[in-house]
Write an enzyme that holds these catalytic residues in place. Structure first.
Site, PDB file in Angstrom:
ATOM      1  N   SER A 183      -0.821   0.507   6.547  1.00 20.62           N
ATOM      2  CA  SER A 183      -0.852   1.177   7.847  1.00 20.62           C
ATOM      3  C   SER A 183       0.545   1.480   8.365  1.00 20.62           C
ATOM      4  O   SER A 183       0.808   2.591   8.853  1.00 20.62           O
ATOM      5  CB  SER A 183      -1.614   0.317   8.862  1.00 20.62           C
ATOM      6  OG  SER A 183      -0.956  -0.920   9.096  1.00 20.62           O
ATOM      7  N   ASP A 184       1.456   0.504   8.272  1.00 21.06           N
ATOM      8  CA  ASP A 184       2.775   0.760   8.858  1.00 21.06           C
ATOM      9  C   ASP A 184       3.621   1.662   7.970  1.00 21.06           C
ATOM     10  O   ASP A 184       4.387   2.496   8.465  1.00 21.06           O
ATOM     11  CB  ASP A 184       3.506  -0.540   9.198  1.00 21.06           C
ATOM     12  CG  ASP A 184       3.636  -1.505   8.044  1.00 21.06           C
ATOM     13  OD1 ASP A 184       3.146  -1.219   6.945  1.00 21.06           O
ATOM     14  OD2 ASP A 184       4.246  -2.579   8.244  1.00 21.06           O
TER      15      ASP A 184
END
Length: 744
Positions: free
Chosen positions: A474-475
């Protein structure tokens, strides 16, 4: 089999100038002898982010392929770079930093670095090579030994869980065994000292579960000492709350091949070497050890997450009821068959790169058992495992993944943009190459039958390292997306990533939000935190399921907001809902003292930076929000007398802020957070800027200081490029907010 076979000319190398013999048998160097290769013959090749080190055979080869500045930097060799004009202002410092760091950019456009720290990664690869009769190139064997000896604790002779940790049974057992497999002799004074430490810790019977697993495979411990890893768990229906698909991705991908190998009770054929190692690992003779009585034995130094009473009971039931009385042959074959099928899917989805080195080494052994020594799967694993290797001035280590290519490249782009230098003609070529790399590394399709192999949607995402590794993060997706959007919004840069592909990234990010509103790392949380009751790894915390993280949540928040700036109508309602939920989570995750706990960097400083950036993105700052002012005061009270910030890895283990000497990386994190929050007093920020600028070297670099990263609370990992990316970002933010005035 004897010692691990060693190729004289492996790794594209030839026999090397050594300070001691290495002729295929165990060696016994004195403590003063240090075997080493000719470090001037090492080269790093980067092909579309696939990074491998090569040792050249001849002088002619070295002339054809000269060492680059990046090679010499990674190897700790003199760079012979000129001194740059002394920095007076923050932008001066950034320009000098980019003059240096740009020379480390690799041909595909990315940056590379060591991603080491954990001491249990290298042993797994060597064990897999030994078990599968994979010859280790002689230069690799020599440099692995050199690295392991360089990281030996000089006081007690042991090794820790990570490079800054105290000696543990896990670190000492596995490193000792691997050094013996690599050819170090039992009478080597360093190993004598290591044995003494190991015996003080109670011997190999006090190793944690993962250590006992590898020792049993090697035949230097009986399987009776290993707590059960039943593959039958993979037969449990998906709706069951403890089904393995609900576990954190790293845990389940390690458990998967481990359970298959455990079920087969595979043991490599014994050799004189392994029979000798048996007698060295224990405080009594091997034949006299009651291994079954030591399934739950563990050194107090390793017992970070003690086995729960429930897990202990379950293990007892498996060992004494299920396996001997209830498990049928058909169930065994069914369970082993399904685990092998899932292993094969993992291999195929990553072209045998696998998630990380721990499961990659185990997958290789599982393929060796199931497919055979000469199978395609084993050969392909042999080809891919070297991508985890990293060569440095201390020797050769194993990285935590096959690199940090996309992650670090994304941060560098953002830092230069925020410093206002992305339109400087001097840096446009560098940033164009970085953009080309990020375009090339975006994942363009989902996994085949992703639901069957329990994989998260990934179309449009970016992996932490490379597209080929292929795991949505996600990051990383968020930071890469921001980097692309920042550059493609400027007229100097081409539109390499289309609007449709950018929307694909947004679509995938929106699938990753948890019910809490927060975002985890690889996939949404699938199971309850109560699954930590089944945490059998002992040395790690928070390993069984995904969790919400302020760092990942902030990355997604800032990416969604930047995307909406340029694409205000696309999935407007969904994005607004996701932002509201994420910000609600970030506010709730704040501790009473104003801090946030960080899970991927050390620790409160790292998470505080991210959380304050999230809140800043919706206009919450020191003046208008007591939550933000409390967070700023928490950071300010941790500032050291020299103007910097320094936080120990002990913060991650204990959950309490622990000071250490100031570090430029942590100092940068702290003031990025403070500036994002519009902290009204610029004096502490100026002091920090002076420290950062004052530590910059004359050639523009910053030197490596303490370790920066963490995972699972207890394992520290290095991010050496942070000392460039976050310092540049911090100095650029300062210049943008306060002006580019003289600071030194």
């Amino acid at each position: 089999m004897g010692m691990v076979k060693s190729k004289q000319n492996g790794m594209n190398g030839q026999a090397i100038d050594e300070e001691g013999p290495h002729n295929g048998s165990a060696i016994t160097p004195s403590i003063e002898q240090v075997e080493r290769t000719d470090i001037y013959r090492w080269r790093l090749r980067d092909e579309r982010g696939c990074q491998t080190w090569h040792y050249l055979r001849t002088d002619q080869e070295t002339e054809v392929w000269p060492q680059s500045i990046a090679d010499r930097y990674f190897l700790g060799l003199p760079l012979d770079l000129p001194d740059l004009p002394a920095s007076k202002t923050p932008i001066d410092s950034i320009q000098n930093a980019l003059s240096f760091f740009s020379q480390l950019q690799l041909p595909p456009g990315n940056w590379a670095c060591e991603y080491g720290g954990p001491m249990f990664l290298l042993p797994g690869l060597v064990c897999a090579w030994y078990v599968t009769q994979t010859p280790i190139p002689q230069p690799v064997a020599i440099e692995m030994k050199r690295y392991l000896f360089a990281r030996q604790n000089p006081d007690d002779g042991g090794w820790g869980l990570h490079i800054e940790g105290e000696s543990t049974a896990y670190g000492t057992i596995m490193t000792y065994v691997v050094l013996r497999l690599l050819g170090a002799g039992e009478e080597d004074k360093r190993l004598i000292k290591a044995r003494g430490m190991l015996h003080q810790l109670g011997g190999a019977v006090n190793g944690p579960h993962w250590a006992k697993f590898w020792l049993a495979v090697l035949g230097v411990m009986e399987w009776d000492a290993v707590n059960p890893v039943p593959p039958e768990l993979w037969l449990v229906p998906d709706w069951v709350p403890f089904a393995p698909w609900r576990w954190w991705i790293h845990m389940r991908q390690v458990f998967l091949p481990m359970s298959y190998i455990y079920s087969t009770k595979f043991v490599v054929p014994s050799t004189p070497l392994t029979r000798q190692i048996r007698e060295e690992l224990y405080t009594q003779s091997y034949s006299s050890v009651n291994f079954a009585s030591h399934r739950n034995s563990i050194s107090s130094r390793d017992n970070y997450h003690p086995k729960t009473f429930i897990l202990t009971i379950l293990n007892w039931l498996l060992v004494y009821i299920w396996f001997p009385f209830l498990r049928t042959e058909s169930i065994r074959k069914w369970a082993e068959g399904w685990t092998i099928d899932l292993i094969q899917r993992e291999d195929e989805n990553t072209d045998y790169a696998n998630l990380a080195p721990v499961n990659s080494a185990m997958n290789m052994v599982a393929c060796y058992i199931y497919d055979g020594p000469d199978s395609y799967s084993v050969r392909r694993h042999r080809e891919r495992l070297p991508e985890f290797l990293w060569m440095k001035h201390e020797g050769m280590l194993v990285n935590g993944t096959n690199g940090v290519q996309t992650w670090d490249t994304s941060w560098l782009v953002q830092a230069v943009v925020e410093a206002g230098l992305a339109q400087d003609p001097k840096w446009i070529p560098m940033l164009k190459r970085a953009l080309e790399f990020l375009e090339d590394q975006q994942i363009r399709e989902n996994c085949k039958e992703q639901d069957v192999c329990y994989r998260q949607q990934r179309k449009g995402a970016w992996a932490f390292s490379t597209k080929l590794q292929g795991y949505t993060v996600s990051d990383t997706t968020s930071e890469a997306l921001k980097a692309v959007l920042m550059l493609q919004s400027l007229p100097e840069y081409p539109q390499l990533v289309s609007g449709e592909r950018i929307q694909d990234a947004i679509d995938t990010l929106l699938t990753m939000q948890n019910a809490s509103g927060g975002f985890a790392s690889y996939e949404p949380t699938r199971g309850s935190q109560y699954l930590e009751i089944l945490n059998a790894a002992e040395v790690f915390g928070r390993i069984m399921v995904e969790y919400d993280y302020p760092e990942c949540s902030t990355a997604v928040v800032t990416a969604l907001r930047l995307f909406s700036k340029y694409n205000p109508s696309y999935r407007k309602a969904d994005i607004s809902k996701a932002l509201d939920g994420a910000l609600k989570y970030i506010r709730k995750a704040q501790r009473p003292d104003g801090s946030w706990y960080g899970s991927w960097g050390i620790c409160f400083t790292y998470a505080g930076m991210f959380a304050l950036e999230s809140l800043s993105s919706v206009g919450e700052n020191y003046t208008n929000n007591p939550r933000v002012s409390k967070a700023c005061e928490f950071l300010i009270c941790k500032q050291r007398d020299d103007g910097g910030w320094g936080e120990s890895y002990k913060s991650c283990e204990t959950g309490i802020y622990v000071q250490r000497d100031s570090q430029v990386v942590m100092t940068s994190w702290a003031i990025i957070g403070l500036m994002a929050a519009e902290y009204p007093d610029r004096r502490p920020i100026e002091r920090a800027v002076r420290l950062i600028m004052g530590r910059q070297q004359k050639n523009g670099e910053w030197l490596q200081e303490g370790i920066e990263g963490v995972f699972n609370k207890s394992v520290m990992i290095s991010y050496p490029n942070y000392k460039f990316t976050f310092t540049i970002k911090a100095l650029g933010m300062f210049a943008e907010r306060y002006g580019n005035s003289s600071m030194l």
